[in-house]
Design an enzyme around this catalytic site. Structure first.
Site, PDB file in Angstrom:
ATOM      1  N   GLU A 221     -38.784  21.135 158.132  1.00 27.74           N
ATOM      2  CA  GLU A 221     -38.662  19.923 157.318  1.00 27.74           C
ATOM      3  C   GLU A 221     -37.202  19.442 157.266  1.00 27.74           C
ATOM      4  O   GLU A 221     -36.928  18.252 157.341  1.00 27.74           O
ATOM      5  CB  GLU A 221     -39.186  20.178 155.896  1.00 27.74           C
ATOM      6  CG  GLU A 221     -40.703  20.360 155.864  1.00 27.74           C
ATOM      7  CD  GLU A 221     -41.228  20.811 154.506  1.00 27.74           C
ATOM      8  OE1 GLU A 221     -40.515  20.674 153.499  1.00 27.74           O
ATOM      9  OE2 GLU A 221     -42.370  21.323 154.459  1.00 27.74           O
TER      10      GLU A 221
ATOM     11  N   SER B 110     -44.362  21.392 146.015  1.00 28.34           N
ATOM     12  CA  SER B 110     -45.474  20.539 145.624  1.00 28.34           C
ATOM     13  C   SER B 110     -46.619  21.389 145.063  1.00 28.34           C
ATOM     14  O   SER B 110     -47.412  20.912 144.274  1.00 28.34           O
ATOM     15  CB  SER B 110     -45.940  19.706 146.809  1.00 28.34           C
ATOM     16  OG  SER B 110     -46.091  20.522 147.953  1.00 28.34           O
TER      17      SER B 110
ATOM     18  N   ASP C 138     -44.409  16.098 151.606  1.00 27.11           N
ATOM     19  CA  ASP C 138     -43.321  17.059 151.826  1.00 27.11           C
ATOM     20  C   ASP C 138     -41.972  16.362 151.942  1.00 27.11           C
ATOM     21  O   ASP C 138     -40.953  16.900 151.528  1.00 27.11           O
ATOM     22  CB  ASP C 138     -43.580  17.862 153.120  1.00 27.11           C
ATOM     23  CG  ASP C 138     -44.803  18.757 153.002  1.00 27.11           C
ATOM     24  OD1 ASP C 138     -44.951  19.405 151.946  1.00 27.11           O
ATOM     25  OD2 ASP C 138     -45.604  18.809 153.948  1.00 27.11           O
TER      26      ASP C 138
END
Lengths: 134, 134
Positions: free
Chosen positions: A11, A31, A40
């Protein structure tokens, strides 16, 4: 490196790529720990918020659960965002699939490397068009 | 509970309050770990993105560093967001100060409980106006 760390590193790599073309982006915190839908990554292009559910795969296919897709669509609708499932295939880079282009299986959804390559759904072709103009 | 956990809990509380009035909100992950500017919370009202730098204080004054303020303003400018410093004063709840309403000290900025109470910069008066309409 455990699976969670690998996911976070992937990410972060995508966030670097987004900032690299002038698009501010952030990673959303855990989350899983709150009951609300959330992506995300959130990115801000010109007048368009982009949201990403990120996945990584060492196989040539990645299955995506209904729950993941549904909560992404819910968040997109509530925030007028453009939603993508972002899949990083090992050694092949990132590909970006809009939720309504996902292929439905009996149980969930699937993203196939062959198809996303054929459709050229890579960063260059799907995300770079949002490149921020000053 | 350590300071970091307290901060995260406070941020989660604010996220609950925002969702409670229909405003989708997320907590941004470890802003410290990447070199880019980023807020603590991002929220999505009608056509207006709100960003928050969150602080907590057991005193009646909270000092905010230039660095914190500057990176919040930078992020707001890059994303056309409305920026607030959100301070939770112990037993007094949250107050919301726009960056250009901050009081400059010699070294940094300060938010005073007396002033934010007098100006009624509480959730009800500053944030509820963004309440999402369907």
């Amino acid at each position: 490196m455990n699976r969670k760390s690998k996911g976070i590193n992937a990410e972060r790599e995508l966030i670097h790529q987004l900032w690299g073309i002038g698009i501010p982006a952030v990673r959303v915190a855990g989350s899983g720990s709150m009951k609300y839908p959330s992506p995300d990554i959130i990115a801000f292009s010109n007048n368009q918020t982009l949201i990403f559910e990120c996945k990584a795969s060492i196989e040539n296919k990645k299955y995506i659960s209904n729950a993941d897709v549904n909560q992404l669509i819910e968040f997109a609708n509530k925030t007028n965002s453009k939603a993508y499932i972002a899949v990083k295939f090992t050694n092949k880079g990132w590909f970006f699939v809009e939720t309504n282009d996902l292929i439905k299986t009996k149980e969930n959804y699937v993203i196939s490397l062959d198809i996303v390559k054929e459709k050229k759904l890579d960063f260059q072709n799907t995300i770079k068009k949002y490149k921020k103009l000053d």
